[in-house]
Design a protein around this motif. Sequence first.
Motif, PDB file in Angstrom:
ATOM      1  N   GLN A  73     -47.276  21.802 -24.939  1.00 55.53           N
ATOM      2  CA  GLN A  73     -46.463  21.122 -25.021  1.00 55.53           C
ATOM      3  C   GLN A  73     -45.164  21.189 -24.559  1.00 55.53           C
ATOM      4  O   GLN A  73     -44.358  20.611 -24.143  1.00 55.53           O
ATOM      5  CB  GLN A  73     -45.814  21.050 -26.855  1.00 55.53           C
ATOM      6  CG  GLN A  73     -47.210  20.828 -27.799  1.00 55.53           C
ATOM      7  CD  GLN A  73     -46.461  21.598 -28.809  1.00 55.53           C
ATOM      8  OE1 GLN A  73     -45.154  20.010 -29.390  1.00 55.53           O
ATOM      9  NE2 GLN A  73     -47.130  21.609 -30.570  1.00 55.53           N
ATOM     10  N   LEU A 127     -41.913  23.197 -34.354  1.00 58.30           N
ATOM     11  CA  LEU A 127     -41.661  22.700 -33.308  1.00 58.30           C
ATOM     12  C   LEU A 127     -43.532  21.612 -33.226  1.00 58.30           C
ATOM     13  O   LEU A 127     -43.948  21.639 -32.533  1.00 58.30           O
ATOM     14  CB  LEU A 127     -42.476  23.242 -31.699  1.00 58.30           C
ATOM     15  CG  LEU A 127     -41.784  22.386 -30.332  1.00 58.30           C
ATOM     16  CD1 LEU A 127     -39.983  21.951 -30.318  1.00 58.30           C
ATOM     17  CD2 LEU A 127     -42.225  23.356 -29.467  1.00 58.30           C
ATOM     18  N   THR A 177     -41.109  18.040 -30.903  1.00 55.63           N
ATOM     19  CA  THR A 177     -41.248  17.798 -29.534  1.00 55.63           C
ATOM     20  C   THR A 177     -40.797  16.968 -29.172  1.00 55.63           C
ATOM     21  O   THR A 177     -39.735  16.866 -27.839  1.00 55.63           O
ATOM     22  CB  THR A 177     -42.346  18.629 -29.326  1.00 55.63           C
ATOM     23  OG1 THR A 177     -42.968  19.414 -30.055  1.00 55.63           O
ATOM     24  CG2 THR A 177     -42.663  18.358 -27.653  1.00 55.63           C
TER      25      THR A 177
END
Length: 194
Positions: free
Chosen positions: A76, A46, A51
Amino acid sequence: SQSPVLGQFPNLTVFDIADTSLTSDDLQIIAEFSNLERLTMDASRLTETVTRTVADLSKLRALKLRNLPSDFESGQLAKFSLLTELYVNADDHEVFDDEFWLAIAGLQELHILMCKGVTDESLAKAQAAPQVEVLIVMSRVVTGEAFVKSMSNFPNVKSLTVNYTDWTDDDVQQLHGLKSLGKLDLTKNSASVE
């Protein structure tokens, strides 16, 4: 690279890419899955770019992040504002830091939260998240007393699962004040049924 092959499935609604050899670059293919509702992936992939790609999926409602590394940028998670379900699996309890709980509190559509790897210390950092109705905690080290203290941040939990703990009857007794609770799952606990 597997991404050209994956491009043959533009109508995917569920995609599990945990424990695969896909690279972060390969994961850009996710942008083509406009109908994607549920995604399971290793959190190590990620990246900021991934993201953004995943957060732009307008139909994504459930995200399972496996193997979160200790240096995971919890902030995030705030980018996934439409999530209704979030499953977080981390071997390092430091993932569940102030930034993590702040992000959870900000996910206003989030109704189901699963945390694997939390500790008493990390649960103590939880922020108010009244939107959460289903809470699942999997941890061998969370005590009933600490858990109940953190539950004030989840006042609307109707379904509670606490697995793999070494809870005693006294720990379970701590839950007596949870008036909205309709389901309690204590699978793989040492509490008796007395």
